[in-house]
Design a protein around this motif. Structure first.
Motif, PDB file in Angstrom:
ATOM      1  N   PRO A 123       0.801  -1.452  -0.051  1.00  0.00           N
ATOM      2  CA  PRO A 123      -0.163   0.053   0.052  1.00  0.00           C
ATOM      3  C   PRO A 123       0.719   1.220  -0.179  1.00  0.00           C
ATOM      4  O   PRO A 123       1.831   1.271   0.894  1.00  0.00           O
ATOM      5  N   GLY A 124       0.759   2.242  -0.968  1.00  0.00           N
ATOM      6  CA  GLY A 124       1.348   3.248  -1.114  1.00  0.00           C
ATOM      7  C   GLY A 124       2.439   3.359  -2.068  1.00  0.00           C
ATOM      8  O   GLY A 124       3.018   4.097  -2.463  1.00  0.00           O
ATOM      9  N   LYS A 125       2.707   1.890  -2.721  1.00  0.00           N
ATOM     10  CA  LYS A 125       3.632   1.920  -3.721  1.00  0.00           C
ATOM     11  C   LYS A 125       2.851   0.999  -4.735  1.00  0.00           C
ATOM     12  O   LYS A 125       2.570   1.491  -6.173  1.00  0.00           O
ATOM     13  N   PHE A 126       2.429  -0.242  -4.673  1.00  0.00           N
ATOM     14  CA  PHE A 126       1.883  -0.743  -5.691  1.00  0.00           C
ATOM     15  C   PHE A 126       0.270  -0.823  -5.822  1.00  0.00           C
ATOM     16  O   PHE A 126      -0.285  -1.229  -6.685  1.00  0.00           O
ATOM     17  N   VAL A 161       7.083  -3.633 -11.183  1.00  0.00           N
ATOM     18  CA  VAL A 161       8.259  -2.364 -10.649  1.00  0.00           C
ATOM     19  C   VAL A 161       8.432  -1.379 -11.735  1.00  0.00           C
ATOM     20  O   VAL A 161       8.485  -0.235 -11.688  1.00  0.00           O
ATOM     21  N   GLU A 162       8.557  -2.010 -12.990  1.00  0.00           N
ATOM     22  CA  GLU A 162       8.852  -1.002 -14.205  1.00  0.00           C
ATOM     23  C   GLU A 162       7.400  -0.085 -14.676  1.00  0.00           C
ATOM     24  O   GLU A 162       7.529   1.033 -14.765  1.00  0.00           O
ATOM     25  N   ARG A 163       6.226  -0.894 -14.465  1.00  0.00           N
ATOM     26  CA  ARG A 163       4.877   0.026 -14.561  1.00  0.00           C
ATOM     27  C   ARG A 163       5.112   1.069 -13.510  1.00  0.00           C
ATOM     28  O   ARG A 163       4.591   2.409 -13.746  1.00  0.00           O
ATOM     29  N   LEU A 164       5.331   0.826 -12.112  1.00  0.00           N
ATOM     30  CA  LEU A 164       5.475   1.827 -11.070  1.00  0.00           C
ATOM     31  C   LEU A 164       6.313   2.975 -11.398  1.00  0.00           C
ATOM     32  O   LEU A 164       5.949   4.186 -11.368  1.00  0.00           O
ATOM     33  N   SER A 165       7.634   2.471 -11.856  1.00  0.00           N
ATOM     34  CA  SER A 165       8.542   3.587 -12.328  1.00  0.00           C
ATOM     35  C   SER A 165       8.096   4.502 -13.344  1.00  0.00           C
ATOM     36  O   SER A 165       8.304   5.815 -13.320  1.00  0.00           O
ATOM     37  N   ARG A 178      15.269   7.593 -10.064  1.00  0.00           N
ATOM     38  CA  ARG A 178      15.634   5.921  -9.942  1.00  0.00           C
ATOM     39  C   ARG A 178      17.072   5.871  -9.656  1.00  0.00           C
ATOM     40  O   ARG A 178      17.874   6.081 -10.425  1.00  0.00           O
ATOM     41  N   MET A 179      17.426   5.194  -8.692  1.00  0.00           N
ATOM     42  CA  MET A 179      18.633   4.882  -8.232  1.00  0.00           C
ATOM     43  C   MET A 179      18.971   3.392  -7.977  1.00  0.00           C
ATOM     44  O   MET A 179      18.290   2.719  -7.271  1.00  0.00           O
ATOM     45  N   LEU A 186      13.626   4.886  -5.642  1.00  0.00           N
ATOM     46  CA  LEU A 186      13.187   5.799  -6.551  1.00  0.00           C
ATOM     47  C   LEU A 186      12.431   6.872  -5.408  1.00  0.00           C
ATOM     48  O   LEU A 186      11.994   6.834  -4.450  1.00  0.00           O
ATOM     49  N   MET A 187      13.185   8.192  -5.774  1.00  0.00           N
ATOM     50  CA  MET A 187      12.826   9.344  -5.095  1.00  0.00           C
ATOM     51  C   MET A 187      12.293  10.284  -5.963  1.00  0.00           C
ATOM     52  O   MET A 187      12.493  10.621  -7.025  1.00  0.00           O
ATOM     53  N   ALA A 188      10.719  10.760  -5.373  1.00  0.00           N
ATOM     54  CA  ALA A 188      10.014  11.644  -6.145  1.00  0.00           C
ATOM     55  C   ALA A 188       9.635  12.908  -5.461  1.00  0.00           C
ATOM     56  O   ALA A 188       9.550  12.650  -4.249  1.00  0.00           O
ATOM     57  N   VAL A 189       9.900  14.072  -5.860  1.00  0.00           N
ATOM     58  CA  VAL A 189       9.717  15.400  -4.974  1.00  0.00           C
ATOM     59  C   VAL A 189       8.645  16.095  -5.723  1.00  0.00           C
ATOM     60  O   VAL A 189       8.665  16.272  -7.005  1.00  0.00           O
ATOM     61  N   ARG A 190       7.651  16.440  -4.899  1.00  0.00           N
ATOM     62  CA  ARG A 190       6.543  17.122  -5.267  1.00  0.00           C
ATOM     63  C   ARG A 190       6.811  18.435  -5.763  1.00  0.00           C
ATOM     64  O   ARG A 190       7.542  19.319  -4.951  1.00  0.00           O
TER      65      ARG A 190
END
Length: 193
Positions: A123-126, A161-165, A178-179, A186-190
């Motif tokens: 939850p919160g990811k997939f 994982v690839e779809r999520l990215s 993505r690191m 994977l870090m995303a900044v709003r």
């Protein structure tokens, strides 16, 4: 170059020993933990959400970086595993440990947005990704781990994982990177706008 963090949270040895004794093997990697502590330290009086407390190692890293005015909410489905975190971290007034389904918690939460969301479970990811991203404040950070392929992954998980990215990379309201480091991050900044 040695990329292991130098300052370990004081509760980490006890958490690791209890997790090992309980057969829990999915705790936070030290490099991810070091990054969590640094990100938490960058947010004075920060509001932090962790989805997937596990035995509390990620929580310990977050608490290690947080200042006295920061707050952490950590949600875990498994009460037996979270009991380890409760025993060693539950007396810290900065943390609220919630036992329950992360997806349900995300659906029901009506409070303020978070400066940092660490999604370390499904939850919160997939699942519930859009809801988790809604809870990231402008300028806030969304971080996920465990994106490097592993032999024990179920069939089709690599494609998930690839779809999520790709979903995160396509969002105009977040800047993501993505690191290929630690367990795969994977870090995303709003965006502030």
């Amino acid at each position: 170059m040695d990329d292991t963090p130098g300052l370990l949270p004081p509760a980490l040895p006890a958490l690791r020993a209890k997790a090992a004794g309980a057969g829990f093997t999915m705790s936070c990697d030290d490099r991810t933990g070091g990054l969590l502590a640094a990100l938490a330290a960058a947010r004075p009086a920060g509001r932090i959400l962790e989805l997937g407390t596990g035995a509390g190692e990620g929580s310990a890293w977050l608490l290690g970086g947080m200042d006295p005015d920061s707050r952490l909410i950590s949600v875990e489905l498994d009460p037996e595993v979270q009991a380890i975190a409760r025993e060693h971290l539950g007396s810290d007034p900065r943390v609220t440990l919630v036992t329950g389904d992360g997806g349900s918690w995300l659906e029901q939460y009506r409070g303020e947005p978070f400066d940092l969301v660490f999604a370390d479970t499904w939850p919160g990811k997939f699942t519930h990704l859009d809801r988790a991203l809604e809870l990231v404040a402008p300028g806030g950070i969304y971080l996920i781990d465990d994106l490097t392929p592993r032999p024990e992954w179920p069939a089709g998980h690599g494609a998930a994982v690839e779809r999520l990215s790709a979903r995160l990379a396509d969002r105009a309201d977040f800047r993501s990177v993505r690191m290929a480091w630690s367990t795969g991050l994977l870090m995303a900044v709003r965006s502030a706008a």
